[in-house]
Design an enzyme around this catalytic site. Sequence first.
Site, PDB file in Angstrom:
ATOM      1  N   LYS A 141     -29.262   9.730  19.640  1.00 19.89           N
ATOM      2  CA  LYS A 141     -28.591  10.150  20.744  1.00 19.89           C
ATOM      3  C   LYS A 141     -27.507   9.076  21.528  1.00 19.89           C
ATOM      4  O   LYS A 141     -28.538   9.800  22.495  1.00 19.89           O
ATOM      5  CB  LYS A 141     -27.323  11.018  19.439  1.00 19.89           C
ATOM      6  CG  LYS A 141     -26.505  10.918  20.152  1.00 19.89           C
ATOM      7  CD  LYS A 141     -25.635  12.347  20.526  1.00 19.89           C
ATOM      8  CE  LYS A 141     -25.732  12.438  21.897  1.00 19.89           C
ATOM      9  NZ  LYS A 141     -24.463  13.612  22.803  1.00 19.89           N
ATOM     10  N   GLN A 153       8.012   1.707   1.971  1.00 20.83           N
ATOM     11  CA  GLN A 153       9.392   2.114   1.492  1.00 20.83           C
ATOM     12  C   GLN A 153       9.686   2.948   0.516  1.00 20.83           C
ATOM     13  O   GLN A 153       8.334   3.719   0.723  1.00 20.83           O
ATOM     14  CB  GLN A 153       8.361   1.544   0.140  1.00 20.83           C
ATOM     15  CG  GLN A 153       9.176   0.578  -0.590  1.00 20.83           C
ATOM     16  CD  GLN A 153       8.080   0.072  -2.623  1.00 20.83           C
ATOM     17  OE1 GLN A 153       6.876   0.666  -2.150  1.00 20.83           O
ATOM     18  NE2 GLN A 153       9.111  -0.572  -2.501  1.00 20.83           N
ATOM     19  N   TYR A 191     -36.110  15.567  19.600  1.00 20.54           N
ATOM     20  CA  TYR A 191     -34.104  15.410  20.489  1.00 20.54           C
ATOM     21  C   TYR A 191     -34.778  13.681  21.047  1.00 20.54           C
ATOM     22  O   TYR A 191     -35.104  14.786  22.617  1.00 20.54           O
ATOM     23  CB  TYR A 191     -33.385  15.992  19.986  1.00 20.54           C
ATOM     24  CG  TYR A 191     -32.531  15.904  20.108  1.00 20.54           C
ATOM     25  CD1 TYR A 191     -31.292  15.452  19.672  1.00 20.54           C
ATOM     26  CD2 TYR A 191     -31.952  16.442  21.090  1.00 20.54           C
ATOM     27  CE1 TYR A 191     -30.293  14.832  19.394  1.00 20.54           C
ATOM     28  CE2 TYR A 191     -30.518  16.208  21.595  1.00 20.54           C
ATOM     29  CZ  TYR A 191     -29.735  15.150  20.600  1.00 20.54           C
ATOM     30  OH  TYR A 191     -28.401  14.843  21.348  1.00 20.54           O
ATOM     31  N   ARG A 216      -3.738   9.186  -8.952  1.00 18.47           N
ATOM     32  CA  ARG A 216      -5.739   9.723  -9.640  1.00 18.47           C
ATOM     33  C   ARG A 216      -6.387   9.714  -9.097  1.00 18.47           C
ATOM     34  O   ARG A 216      -6.968   9.963  -9.388  1.00 18.47           O
ATOM     35  CB  ARG A 216      -4.957   8.402 -10.743  1.00 18.47           C
ATOM     36  CG  ARG A 216      -4.590   8.823 -11.753  1.00 18.47           C
ATOM     37  CD  ARG A 216      -4.611   7.630 -13.045  1.00 18.47           C
ATOM     38  NE  ARG A 216      -3.548   6.469 -12.353  1.00 18.47           N
ATOM     39  CZ  ARG A 216      -4.141   5.220 -13.103  1.00 18.47           C
ATOM     40  NH1 ARG A 216      -5.226   4.873 -14.018  1.00 18.47           N
ATOM     41  NH2 ARG A 216      -2.591   4.250 -12.245  1.00 18.47           N
ATOM     42  N   ALA A 269       1.121  -1.312  -0.044  1.00 16.91           N
ATOM     43  CA  ALA A 269       0.286   0.101  -0.243  1.00 16.91           C
ATOM     44  C   ALA A 269       0.927   1.752   0.207  1.00 16.91           C
ATOM     45  O   ALA A 269       0.501   2.335   0.260  1.00 16.91           O
ATOM     46  CB  ALA A 269      -1.454   0.141   1.244  1.00 16.91           C
ATOM     47  N   ALA A 270       1.949   1.321  -0.546  1.00 17.04           N
ATOM     48  CA  ALA A 270       2.657   2.102  -0.826  1.00 17.04           C
ATOM     49  C   ALA A 270       2.794   3.461  -1.371  1.00 17.04           C
ATOM     50  O   ALA A 270       3.047   4.442  -1.701  1.00 17.04           O
ATOM     51  CB  ALA A 270       4.482   1.892  -0.499  1.00 17.04           C
ATOM     52  N   ASN A 294     -44.231   7.014  27.007  1.00 15.06           N
ATOM     53  CA  ASN A 294     -44.300   7.757  25.939  1.00 15.06           C
ATOM     54  C   ASN A 294     -44.128   8.969  26.215  1.00 15.06           C
ATOM     55  O   ASN A 294     -44.712  10.231  27.003  1.00 15.06           O
ATOM     56  CB  ASN A 294     -46.358   7.872  26.751  1.00 15.06           C
ATOM     57  CG  ASN A 294     -46.775   8.627  24.869  1.00 15.06           C
ATOM     58  OD1 ASN A 294     -46.098   8.964  24.090  1.00 15.06           O
ATOM     59  ND2 ASN A 294     -47.360   7.399  24.261  1.00 15.06           N
ATOM     60  N   ARG A 318     -28.679   7.805  16.159  1.00 11.91           N
ATOM     61  CA  ARG A 318     -26.849   7.654  15.815  1.00 11.91           C
ATOM     62  C   ARG A 318     -25.958   6.757  16.705  1.00 11.91           C
ATOM     63  O   ARG A 318     -27.218   6.775  17.218  1.00 11.91           O
ATOM     64  CB  ARG A 318     -26.717   9.881  16.355  1.00 11.91           C
ATOM     65  CG  ARG A 318     -27.227  10.465  15.309  1.00 11.91           C
ATOM     66  CD  ARG A 318     -27.501  12.227  15.108  1.00 11.91           C
ATOM     67  NE  ARG A 318     -26.156  12.914  15.929  1.00 11.91           N
ATOM     68  CZ  ARG A 318     -25.904  14.016  16.526  1.00 11.91           C
ATOM     69  NH1 ARG A 318     -26.569  13.953  17.679  1.00 11.91           N
ATOM     70  NH2 ARG A 318     -24.807  14.053  16.632  1.00 11.91           N
TER      71      ARG A 318
HETATM   72  C1  UD1 Z   1       0.343  -5.489 -10.712  1.00 10.92           C
HETATM   73  C2  UD1 Z   1       1.082  -6.986 -11.336  1.00 10.92           C
HETATM   74  C3  UD1 Z   1       0.083  -7.160 -12.288  1.00 10.92           C
HETATM   75  C4  UD1 Z   1      -1.078  -7.150 -12.337  1.00 10.92           C
HETATM   76  C5  UD1 Z   1      -1.585  -6.041 -11.842  1.00 10.92           C
HETATM   77  C6  UD1 Z   1      -3.358  -6.233 -10.827  1.00 10.92           C
HETATM   78  C7  UD1 Z   1       3.666  -6.447 -10.898  1.00 10.92           C
HETATM   79  C8  UD1 Z   1       4.545  -6.100 -11.524  1.00 10.92           C
HETATM   80  N1  UD1 Z   1       2.922  -6.178 -11.561  1.00 10.92           N
HETATM   81  O1  UD1 Z   1       0.683  -4.498 -11.750  1.00 10.92           O
HETATM   82  O2  UD1 Z   1       0.789  -8.184 -13.178  1.00 10.92           O
HETATM   83  O3  UD1 Z   1      -1.805  -7.743 -13.124  1.00 10.92           O
HETATM   84  O4  UD1 Z   1      -0.937  -5.226 -10.693  1.00 10.92           O
HETATM   85  O5  UD1 Z   1      -3.706  -4.950 -10.797  1.00 10.92           O
HETATM   86  O6  UD1 Z   1       3.542  -6.923  -9.794  1.00 10.92           O
HETATM   87  N2  UD1 Z   1       2.929  -0.840  -4.693  1.00 10.92           N
HETATM   88  C9  UD1 Z   1       4.476  -0.579  -3.458  1.00 10.92           C
HETATM   89  N3  UD1 Z   1       5.302   0.001  -3.849  1.00 10.92           N
HETATM   90  C10 UD1 Z   1       5.841   0.107  -5.350  1.00 10.92           C
HETATM   91  C11 UD1 Z   1       5.373  -0.897  -6.311  1.00 10.92           C
HETATM   92  C12 UD1 Z   1       3.865  -0.733  -5.857  1.00 10.92           C
HETATM   93  O7  UD1 Z   1       3.903  -0.398  -2.389  1.00 10.92           O
HETATM   94  O8  UD1 Z   1       6.985  -0.208  -4.943  1.00 10.92           O
HETATM   95  C13 UD1 Z   1       2.014  -1.572  -4.298  1.00 10.92           C
HETATM   96  C14 UD1 Z   1       0.810  -0.235  -5.281  1.00 10.92           C
HETATM   97  O9  UD1 Z   1       0.349   0.827  -4.452  1.00 10.92           O
HETATM   98  C15 UD1 Z   1      -0.459  -1.227  -5.413  1.00 10.92           C
HETATM   99  C16 UD1 Z   1      -0.067  -2.607  -5.852  1.00 10.92           C
HETATM  100  O10 UD1 Z   1       1.348  -2.247  -5.359  1.00 10.92           O
HETATM  101  O11 UD1 Z   1      -0.983  -1.409  -4.552  1.00 10.92           O
HETATM  102  C17 UD1 Z   1       0.212  -3.077  -6.832  1.00 10.92           C
HETATM  103  O12 UD1 Z   1       1.215  -2.077  -7.856  1.00 10.92           O
HETATM  104  P1  UD1 Z   1       1.073  -1.227  -9.399  1.00 10.92           P
HETATM  105  O13 UD1 Z   1       1.991  -0.548  -9.670  1.00 10.92           O
HETATM  106  O14 UD1 Z   1      -0.694  -0.731  -8.769  1.00 10.92           O
HETATM  107  O15 UD1 Z   1       0.771  -2.821  -9.913  1.00 10.92           O
HETATM  108  P2  UD1 Z   1       0.197  -3.091 -11.848  1.00 10.92           P
HETATM  109  O16 UD1 Z   1       1.689  -2.593 -12.707  1.00 10.92           O
HETATM  110  O17 UD1 Z   1      -0.942  -2.325 -11.901  1.00 10.92           O
END
Ligand code: UD1
Length: 447
Positions: free
Chosen positions: A337, A78, A352, A18, A12-13, A363, A319
Amino acid sequence: MAERRCQAIILAAGQGTRMKSSKPKVLHEVAGLSMAGHVTKVARDAGVELVSVVVGPEMEAVHKAAAAIHPAVYAHVQTERLGTGHAVLAAKADLVEACDDVIVLFGDTPLLRTETILAMRQKLAEGNDVVVLGFRTDEPGPYGRLLEEAGKLVAIREAKDCSPEELGVTFCNGGIMGFSGKVILSLLESIGSNNAQGEYYLTDAVELANARGLAVAAIEAPEAELQGVNNRAHLAKVEASYQAAARLKAMEEGATLLAPDTVFFSHDTKLGRDVLIEQNVIFAPGVSIADHATIRAFSHLEGASVAEGCVVGPYARLRPGTELEADVKIGNFVETKKAKIEKGAKVNHLSYIGDARIGSKANIGAGTITCNYDGFNKFQTDIGVGAFIGSNTALVAPAKIGDGAIVGAGSVITSPVNADALAVTRAKAFVKDGWAAAFRAKKAKKS
Ligand code: UD1
Ligand code: CA
């Protein structure tokens, strides 16, 4: 599979440029839970004991989101995004003595199901060293292609590195991979970056494993389950898929939804049997509804528990901290709430009720307000069993109305009312017979 230990590494780095957002992509929510939370939950439910999240710099909030779901989450930063293979290595400290099964997940793929991770673990348990999760699609576009020979997975080729012939392959990499803990580290450490993007591809592990004579397998999941989120349109699409599945599940488990497409659930909504949900109802997080309750149209519920046989709405707002015991009635334009409303009590119109307890069978008349806030602090209101609060009453908290007491309509209550007492604060009415007719006659003469 209880004897096999399992860990997950959640990548999740990515900031998710976008998304055009000030927060990390995986913190955007689906059904009221962050995507990071969903992925962690799925891992937890598949028996994962240890979760490593790989985050970018200054993404401590992602660690927190995962840690709220699973007791053993370790975050690794990372600093440079050099590819998925490089990202997994950021969690190296957790891999030195890896579990039997290591599952690599993407934080932006929230529709993945627990059953799918369990199927991957099953493949590992059967003796495979690397397991890839694939899907079939008519539009393979940017995805990595799963290249097979004689029914065996030989390599994953990233689209940018594919020959024209390979681009025609429609069996694609969903991104999620499973590894035997025994081999993951040595495989990762042999991955290079000699490819079109100059990145360390996790997917290269497949070819490397084959070269070493290790066992490699692919399993398949539906394309929809592997839908990744890169922008807000994808997020909306994923939300819609999630809701569609949640509505079906609610109906399968015995709830009636009069207009399913207009009901919105959270990831943790709990419904009993024979619950009836009318049109346009929203369940924010933390709601449970017991058997035979009815939630009428246009109601919004959050952090509320509703017991058997209650009727809520139409147009009610429950709530956080609302607790309705059995057979309570909450009517139109009522907001509650932090309110415990005991068995069979009724709050039917325009009220409320906050920071309060309402005794059973009490009631509460139309327009009753608990004045719980003085601009600085919140205060409690306690209404006894069987009490009757007349319409348009303001209960200035802290307020206490004893069991069986009656409060006259239009009162402003500022001191305790004993059990079975009457309390009424009201200016004496001034009535003068004939005054209105005389007034009109006078006005008519002037014009
Ligand atoms: C990747 C796969 C591809 C697959 C696709 C599916 C690889 C090389 N490719 O491509 O085969 O079809 O997913 O969706 O694995 N991330 C990091 N650090 C990095 C790079 C990525 O944490 O240095 C994380 C991103 O945040 C993301 C995930 O890894 O959650 C996938 O990275 P992304 O760049 O989307 O991979 P794709 O190029 O889509
Ligand atoms: Ca992607």
